[in-house]
Design a protein around this motif. Structure first.
Motif, PDB file in Angstrom:
ATOM      1  N   GLU A 234      -8.491   7.658  -5.086  1.00  0.00           N
ATOM      2  CA  GLU A 234      -7.210   7.089  -5.481  1.00  0.00           C
ATOM      3  C   GLU A 234      -6.108   8.115  -5.248  1.00  0.00           C
ATOM      4  OE1 GLU A 234      -5.168   4.706  -9.235  1.00  0.00           O
ATOM      5  OE2 GLU A 234      -6.759   6.156  -9.628  1.00  0.00           O
TER       6      GLU A 234
ATOM      7  N   GLU B 196      -9.978   2.343  -6.479  1.00  0.00           N
ATOM      8  CA  GLU B 196      -8.851   1.427  -6.274  1.00  0.00           C
ATOM      9  C   GLU B 196      -8.588   1.225  -4.776  1.00  0.00           C
ATOM     10  OE1 GLU B 196      -7.570  -0.314  -8.528  1.00  0.00           O
ATOM     11  OE2 GLU B 196      -8.057   0.703 -10.395  1.00  0.00           O
TER      12      GLU B 196
ATOM     13  N   THR C 295      -5.256  -0.655  -3.237  1.00  0.00           N
ATOM     14  CA  THR C 295      -3.909  -0.208  -3.554  1.00  0.00           C
ATOM     15  C   THR C 295      -3.001  -0.317  -2.328  1.00  0.00           C
ATOM     16  OG1 THR C 295      -4.687   1.341  -5.240  1.00  0.00           O
ATOM     17  CG2 THR C 295      -2.519   1.758  -4.302  1.00  0.00           C
TER      18      THR C 295
END
Length: 304
Positions: free
Chosen positions: A83, A155, A158
């Protein structure tokens, strides 16, 4: 052999406990979703996998190699999309992938990788010119280099628009069909629900649930909601519904609609009880509990 095996893993920062005695096994070849509200400890667990931080107690193994004592061997078989990864502004997309190919000593064509993640046309643009979604695609491409046995993605959607997120899910399916294990965290629960074999829910550093989506539904009242339009809907009607065996909750949505969580076996009993009480069932339907519903039930908060 298990792809990931965490045993009694705790991580403390001073008086703050980020992870508390986490036991988790991820089997080879499965797609595992790692969920939790902000601050639950998801990124801390991933940092332990990558040996960016050391556990206060316990151990984690990747394919039988201890992440701390045998970190090099443990990480040789994985691809990572962290991330918040920052691309190198002065390098092109092609140069980023070439760097990943050299680092992994892989035999791959960078243009094939960039084509797969949808940015081949931008291969020779500097990454500083990439949008957030394009940069995310680039880092996903770097993680795919060398056909890793385990993909660890924090994630991964994103910055992606809906089409990009759908393409990402398709890539994950293809990688899993190839034989790769997928371990990823996400706050977009629809994506997790679409691709994961099992999920784990982390809350305040504790692993509060690990199961299939269907298993989580069954553990929360049989996996369905019953939505009823009734005449009349008053407190006596709600009392009748709540008195049926297998009913967990009955909540009025508006003046004539009630939402009931119950076991599957209780649905017909509810209708019979309402008929016996002289209540007219104008309409009814069943809804499966979504992963969002179950997440809120376990954590008391939304993932968003």
């Amino acid at each position: 052999m298990e792809a990931i095996e965490a045993t009694e893993v705790s991580k403390r920062y001073g008086t703050e406990t980020a992870l508390d005695r986490v036991d988790l096994t991820v089997r080879e070849g499965e797609t595992f979703g790692f969920l939790g509200p902000n601050g639950a400890g998801k990124s801390t667990f991933i940092n332990l996998l990558l040996d960016f931080v050391k556990p206060t107690e316990g151990s984690i193994e990747l394919f039988g190699h201890d992440c701390q004592r045998g970190g090099v061997e443990a990480r040789e078989r994985i691809g990572v999309l962290p991330e918040g990864y920052s691309v190198f502004d002065r390098l092109t997309g092609r140069q980023h992938v070439e760097y990943a190919i050299r680092s992994k000593e892989a035999d791959a064509d960078p243009l094939d990788i960039l084509d797969r993640v949808g940015i081949r046309e931008d291969a020779d643009r500097q990454a500083s010119d990439y949008s957030k979604g394009m940069a995310q695609r680039l880092v996903l491409g770097m993680a795919l280099v060398g056909e890793p046995d385990l993909l660890v993605l924090d994630e991964p959607s994103t910055g992606l628009d809906p089409n990009g997120a759908a393409e990402m899910r398709e890539i994950l399916r293809e990688e899993n069909e190839r034989g790769a294990t997928i371990f990823f965290s996400s706050h977009i629960l629809e994506q997790v629900e679409a691709v994961c074999d099992r999920v784990g829910i982390l809350q305040d550093g504790e692993l509060v649930a690990v199961d299939t989506i269907e298993g989580l539904r069954e553990s929360l009242g049989g996996g369905t909601k019953l939505v009823l339009a009734l005449d009349p809907l008053d407190e006596g009607t709600l009392t009748t519904i709540r008195g049926v065996e297998g009913v967990e909750t009955a909540v009025a949505r508006d003046d004539d609609t009630v939402e009931v969580t119950c076991t599957n076996d209780a649905k017909m009993d509810i209708l019979v009880a309402l008929h016996g009480a002289g209540v007219d069932v104008v309409n009814f339907r069943t809804e499966e509990a979504s992963l969002e519903d179950m997440f809120i039930e376990y954590t008391g908060t939304s993932a968003r």
